[in-house]
Every structure is written in C-alpha cells, then in structure tokens.
Design a protein around this motif. Sequence first.
Motif, PDB file in Angstrom:
ATOM      1  N   ALA A 114       0.833  -1.206   0.000  1.00 53.41           N
ATOM      2  CA  ALA A 114       0.000   0.000   0.000  1.00 53.41           C
ATOM      3  C   ALA A 114       0.869   1.258   0.000  1.00 53.41           C
ATOM      4  O   ALA A 114       0.581   2.236  -0.708  1.00 53.41           O
ATOM      5  N   GLU A 115       1.939   1.233   0.786  1.00 48.83           N
ATOM      6  CA  GLU A 115       2.832   2.390   0.831  1.00 48.83           C
ATOM      7  C   GLU A 115       3.537   2.573  -0.508  1.00 48.83           C
ATOM      8  O   GLU A 115       3.699   3.705  -0.981  1.00 48.83           O
ATOM      9  N   ASN A 116       3.952   1.471  -1.124  1.00 48.57           N
ATOM     10  CA  ASN A 116       4.627   1.564  -2.414  1.00 48.57           C
ATOM     11  C   ASN A 116       3.748   2.255  -3.451  1.00 48.57           C
ATOM     12  O   ASN A 116       4.186   3.150  -4.186  1.00 48.57           O
ATOM     13  N   TYR A 117       2.496   1.839  -3.521  1.00 43.62           N
ATOM     14  CA  TYR A 117       1.586   2.426  -4.514  1.00 43.62           C
ATOM     15  C   TYR A 117       1.276   3.889  -4.189  1.00 43.62           C
ATOM     16  O   TYR A 117       1.192   4.727  -5.098  1.00 43.62           O
ATOM     17  N   ARG A 118       1.133   4.191  -2.914  1.00 46.65           N
ATOM     18  CA  ARG A 118       0.825   5.573  -2.545  1.00 46.65           C
ATOM     19  C   ARG A 118       2.006   6.499  -2.877  1.00 46.65           C
ATOM     20  O   ARG A 118       1.822   7.579  -3.429  1.00 46.65           O
ATOM     21  N   VAL A 119       3.185   6.035  -2.547  1.00 45.47           N
ATOM     22  CA  VAL A 119       4.366   6.859  -2.834  1.00 45.47           C
ATOM     23  C   VAL A 119       4.509   7.076  -4.337  1.00 45.47           C
ATOM     24  O   VAL A 119       4.785   8.199  -4.789  1.00 45.47           O
ATOM     25  N   ASN A 120       4.339   6.042  -5.130  1.00 43.06           N
ATOM     26  CA  ASN A 120       4.435   6.189  -6.591  1.00 43.06           C
ATOM     27  C   ASN A 120       3.443   7.211  -7.117  1.00 43.06           C
ATOM     28  O   ASN A 120       3.747   7.973  -8.043  1.00 43.06           O
ATOM     29  N   SER A 121       2.254   7.247  -6.532  1.00 43.43           N
ATOM     30  CA  SER A 121       1.232   8.197  -6.995  1.00 43.43           C
ATOM     31  C   SER A 121       1.539   9.628  -6.564  1.00 43.43           C
ATOM     32  O   SER A 121       1.088  10.588  -7.201  1.00 43.43           O
ATOM     33  N   LEU A 122       2.319   9.782  -5.490  1.00 41.52           N
ATOM     34  CA  LEU A 122       2.620  11.122  -4.968  1.00 41.52           C
ATOM     35  C   LEU A 122       3.848  11.757  -5.617  1.00 41.52           C
ATOM     36  O   LEU A 122       4.000  12.983  -5.598  1.00 41.52           O
ATOM     37  N   ILE A 123       4.702  10.933  -6.189  1.00 42.68           N
ATOM     38  CA  ILE A 123       5.972  11.437  -6.725  1.00 42.68           C
ATOM     39  C   ILE A 123       5.787  12.595  -7.703  1.00 42.68           C
ATOM     40  O   ILE A 123       6.522  13.603  -7.619  1.00 42.68           O
ATOM     41  N   PRO A 124       4.818  12.573  -8.641  1.00 47.33           N
ATOM     42  CA  PRO A 124       4.675  13.707  -9.578  1.00 47.33           C
ATOM     43  C   PRO A 124       4.289  15.024  -8.910  1.00 47.33           C
ATOM     44  O   PRO A 124       4.472  16.088  -9.504  1.00 47.33           O
ATOM     45  N   LYS A 125       3.760  14.960  -7.684  1.00 49.75           N
ATOM     46  CA  LYS A 125       3.307  16.183  -7.010  1.00 49.75           C
ATOM     47  C   LYS A 125       4.412  16.852  -6.202  1.00 49.75           C
ATOM     48  O   LYS A 125       4.257  17.997  -5.765  1.00 49.75           O
ATOM     49  N   VAL A 126       5.494  16.150  -5.999  1.00 47.41           N
ATOM     50  CA  VAL A 126       6.554  16.663  -5.117  1.00 47.41           C
ATOM     51  C   VAL A 126       7.257  17.904  -5.673  1.00 47.41           C
ATOM     52  O   VAL A 126       7.433  18.887  -4.948  1.00 47.41           O
ATOM     53  N   PRO A 127       7.682  17.921  -6.964  1.00 42.99           N
ATOM     54  CA  PRO A 127       8.433  19.097  -7.447  1.00 42.99           C
ATOM     55  C   PRO A 127       7.662  20.405  -7.309  1.00 42.99           C
ATOM     56  O   PRO A 127       8.259  21.425  -6.931  1.00 42.99           O
ATOM     57  N   GLU A 128       6.387  20.400  -7.597  1.00 41.90           N
ATOM     58  CA  GLU A 128       5.609  21.640  -7.500  1.00 41.90           C
ATOM     59  C   GLU A 128       5.584  22.159  -6.063  1.00 41.90           C
ATOM     60  O   GLU A 128       5.729  23.360  -5.814  1.00 41.90           O
ATOM     61  N   ALA A 129       5.410  21.246  -5.099  1.00 44.23           N
ATOM     62  CA  ALA A 129       5.388  21.652  -3.697  1.00 44.23           C
ATOM     63  C   ALA A 129       6.734  22.240  -3.274  1.00 44.23           C
ATOM     64  O   ALA A 129       6.791  23.256  -2.565  1.00 44.23           O
ATOM     65  N   LEU A 130       7.822  21.614  -3.705  1.00 43.60           N
ATOM     66  CA  LEU A 130       9.152  22.111  -3.349  1.00 43.60           C
ATOM     67  C   LEU A 130       9.437  23.460  -3.995  1.00 43.60           C
ATOM     68  O   LEU A 130      10.065  24.336  -3.387  1.00 43.60           O
ATOM     69  N   GLN A 131       8.992  23.642  -5.229  1.00 41.76           N
ATOM     70  CA  GLN A 131       9.181  24.922  -5.898  1.00 41.76           C
ATOM     71  C   GLN A 131       8.461  26.045  -5.172  1.00 41.76           C
ATOM     72  O   GLN A 131       8.968  27.168  -5.071  1.00 41.76           O
ATOM     73  N   LYS A 132       7.280  25.761  -4.657  1.00 38.58           N
ATOM     74  CA  LYS A 132       6.526  26.773  -3.909  1.00 38.58           C
ATOM     75  C   LYS A 132       7.204  27.087  -2.585  1.00 38.58           C
ATOM     76  O   LYS A 132       7.102  28.209  -2.078  1.00 38.58           O
ATOM     77  N   CYS A 133       7.887  26.102  -2.032  1.00 35.66           N
ATOM     78  CA  CYS A 133       8.614  26.333  -0.780  1.00 35.66           C
ATOM     79  C   CYS A 133       9.861  27.182  -1.024  1.00 35.66           C
ATOM     80  O   CYS A 133      10.176  28.080  -0.242  1.00 35.66           O
ATOM     81  N   ALA A 134      10.563  26.910  -2.103  1.00 35.96           N
ATOM     82  CA  ALA A 134      11.822  27.608  -2.387  1.00 35.96           C
ATOM     83  C   ALA A 134      11.584  29.072  -2.718  1.00 35.96           C
ATOM     84  O   ALA A 134      10.516  29.449  -3.209  1.00 35.96           O
ATOM     85  N   SER A 135      12.590  29.896  -2.452  1.00 39.16           N
ATOM     86  CA  SER A 135      12.547  31.285  -2.909  1.00 39.16           C
ATOM     87  C   SER A 135      12.571  31.289  -4.438  1.00 39.16           C
ATOM     88  O   SER A 135      13.134  30.379  -5.050  1.00 39.16           O
ATOM     89  N   PRO A 136      11.945  32.286  -5.078  1.00 39.49           N
ATOM     90  CA  PRO A 136      11.895  32.305  -6.548  1.00 39.49           C
ATOM     91  C   PRO A 136      13.282  32.171  -7.174  1.00 39.49           C
ATOM     92  O   PRO A 136      14.201  32.915  -6.846  1.00 39.49           O
ATOM     93  N   GLY A 137      13.421  31.188  -8.073  1.00 37.16           N
ATOM     94  CA  GLY A 137      14.676  30.976  -8.775  1.00 37.16           C
ATOM     95  C   GLY A 137      15.676  30.135  -8.023  1.00 37.16           C
ATOM     96  O   GLY A 137      16.814  29.961  -8.475  1.00 37.16           O
TER      97      GLY A 137
END
Length: 451
Positions: free
Chosen positions: A396-419
Amino acid sequence: MIAAPLSRFTRRLRADRGGNVVLIFALSLVPLIGITSLGLDYMRGVNYRTHFDRAADAATITAIATARDYISQNPKGEDDPTQSALALAKARGLAAFRVNAGPMLTSLPLIPDLTVTRTGGVIMAQVTYGSSFLSPFSKVLGDMASVAVAGKSVSSLTLSSYVDFYLLLDTSGSMGFPTSPVAQTEFGKLNPDMNEGLPNNCSFACHFPGWKGFALSKKYNVELRIATVSNAVQGLIAKAKSNLTLNNQFRIGLYPFVSKLETAAGITSDFDSLTNVDLENYMDIGMESVPRGSGGTHYDNVFPVVNRMITSVGDGLSAKRALPYVFVVTDGMNNNQTYEAPKRPGDLPKWTGSQAGPLDPSLCQPLKDRGITISILHIPYVPIAKPNHPFPAVQAENYRVNSLIPKVPEALQKCASPGYFRTASSATEIQEALNAMFDQATKIARLVAAP
C-alpha cells in the motif's frame, strides 16, 4: 630715348616673380612657427595626461582595494568600519597618485581630488585632476597663454557578501535508496529485508537494528543517496573555503533531520571542523530517542526550528550582518509517521503507519517573510519499479508513494525562494547543483574601471 629703356625695365620688373618666394616665406613663417609650437604643446600635454591618468588609475584602484581590505579585517572591531575604511582608502589613494605621478608633479604641480564612497556592497573611488602650463609660442597666434591638462579615473568594486549557510539534510530512510537506478533494482534482489527469499525485496538500505540492508550495501559497495549527498556537501565546503575573499566571509552549519532537526555541526567558519561529518552516521535507525528522531520526514518540525535558530537577518555587508541562506537537500516526500524499535526482545515496534504526502509549502513562508532565502535541491524519489509486495502495508505504501511522486516538485518549488529550486539525481549532478546553489548565493568581488 630715356622713355624706352625705362619702359623695358618696368616690363622686366613686372614679369620677374623671384622675389615673391622670399616674401611669401616671410609672411608664412609666423603661422608655421605658431602651428609647430601648438604641436609641441599638444605633445607635451599628451605626455602629462598619460602620466597623470596612470597615477589617477593607481589612486582609485588602491583606494577601493584598501577599503575592501579594511572592511574585511575590521582591525578596530567596529560595528560598521565603513567610515574608517573610506578615510584610510582616501589617504592611501592620494599617496598612490603622488608615487605614480613622480617627477611630473614637479614639472606640473597639481592636487588631485579623490572621493571614496560606499553604497551598499559597492565601493567607488573617483579621481579628478586639472592644471595648465604656459606655452612660450602660443601668443604668436593670439592670446593663448596656457594649455589645459585635465582628466579623471573611476573604479568600483562590488564586495562579496557575508553569508551564513544552514544546510538542512534529509537523512530519512528514503535517502537509503541506492543513487544509481540500476543499483536500486539489483539491490532489491539482494536485500533480504522485509521477507527472506523473495525476488522483489526492499530497495531501501534500512539502517534499523536487526535489518540487513545497510550492511549489505556496504558489503557490495552500493552507494546510497545519503552517501552521495554527504560527499557533495564536503565538496561544497571545500568550494566555500577556496572562494573566501574576506575574513569569516562564510559560515556553514549541518543539520540532518528525520522527524526532528539534529545539529551535526553548528554554524561555523571553521570549515576544517566539518570534514569529519558523515551523513550516513545520521541515517534513520528506528530510534525515536536519538536527536533526529525516527520514521518519515517531518518538515512540520524542521522549518519552525530553523526559523527560530536564525535570530537575525542581515544584508551581507559585514560578518555581523550576514545573509542567511537555508539549503534544503531532500527527496521532498513528507511523511508524518513515527517509528520506534522494540525496547525489549519480543516487543513489537511502535509504528504509526505510513502517512506520505508532499511537503506543505506554507511551512516555508515564515522564513521567506523574514528575508531568509530558501534554496532547495530536489533529489527525486525514484518510483518503485515493482510495488507489489506480499506485505499488504508495504504494498500500500509503495503504490501511494508512486502516486505522490509527480506532485513533489511543485510543492518544493513553492517552498523555495523564486529561482532557487534545482533537481539532481546522479552523483555528478548533485555535486554540480550544490556548487551552483553556492555560486547563486554568493557574489564574487569584481573590479570595474571607467575612464
């Protein structure tokens, strides 16, 4: 009879042009002398300007270098050494002018005007000079009694900033993936963790007591991402040391985290003291009692702590007013689970279960609101190639993590300062990305001269 010879003489005189050459030469001699003297005066003036221009350049460059060095060393320990630096810079700049002008000041005395200013991180020096000399020939062509000699030099230097680097280093279990995708697959076949004898075993090199993955990675020389990051951090420290242009210009602190933030090395300018920090020693070992905690990746604990840790936000113009940069090196997969190994034989581990999800960017906003720059290096969480597993919880964790991976970069970009967001996977890319983050955060001193 007399009239005829007189008439012939008059005609011969009228026809003779020989005397005109002497007359014309006599009449042209005056302007020729004047023009020649002007040429000599011009060359004399050029000679003066050439020497004084060089002296002016030497004065401005000496002045800005003096100011930079004084501000860097701050020998009197002043809160703001700017005024002392500018005064010393002016004195040494004028001395440099006199030395480089040399005997020319005896031939053509003048006093240059030197101003040295600092605006933010930019030091600027400007020299202007002006004088004139008498021309012994110039009155031949009119009232031109003197020849002007004037010029200026401008030099500016952009000081390197003083920067504090707070490195938040993800040492959770997911950083126990092999760095190479090929090695991940092969390691999964070798690793007996989760279930002995299965062809699709755990791809993590678990460091928990009683688990075999971490020891197995060492046995087969499988480099884990946590080791790759550790090596890259040492490369960053070496780069910072080699790029110092001011005393105590950079400070670095190393802070591993799992469920909590741990201090592997507090913020320091003693880079040699950081060389023995090995992040593999801070990997999740399934013990909630250790400072970094255990289980998941708890950004909700990490960002508030580092925000309190940074007590002042400066402008980078002195060591006491350093610019704070927070470098976050992570795969970006938040997980609020907690895990604690059994304390006694026969006891079950205390595990809340996986609660994976992307990082919440709102956790980063309080730091950015204070002027703290957040620079993020995203080391992508590689999808699990064979998520099926006989353990239902693991599957269950394997499948959930695989489904979440595409959402990670956008969240990190919003956290980071612009650029200030980068992604890297291989060992080379990770090192290059950290170096680029350092270059982006620092400004190399540069000299700009203007005529």
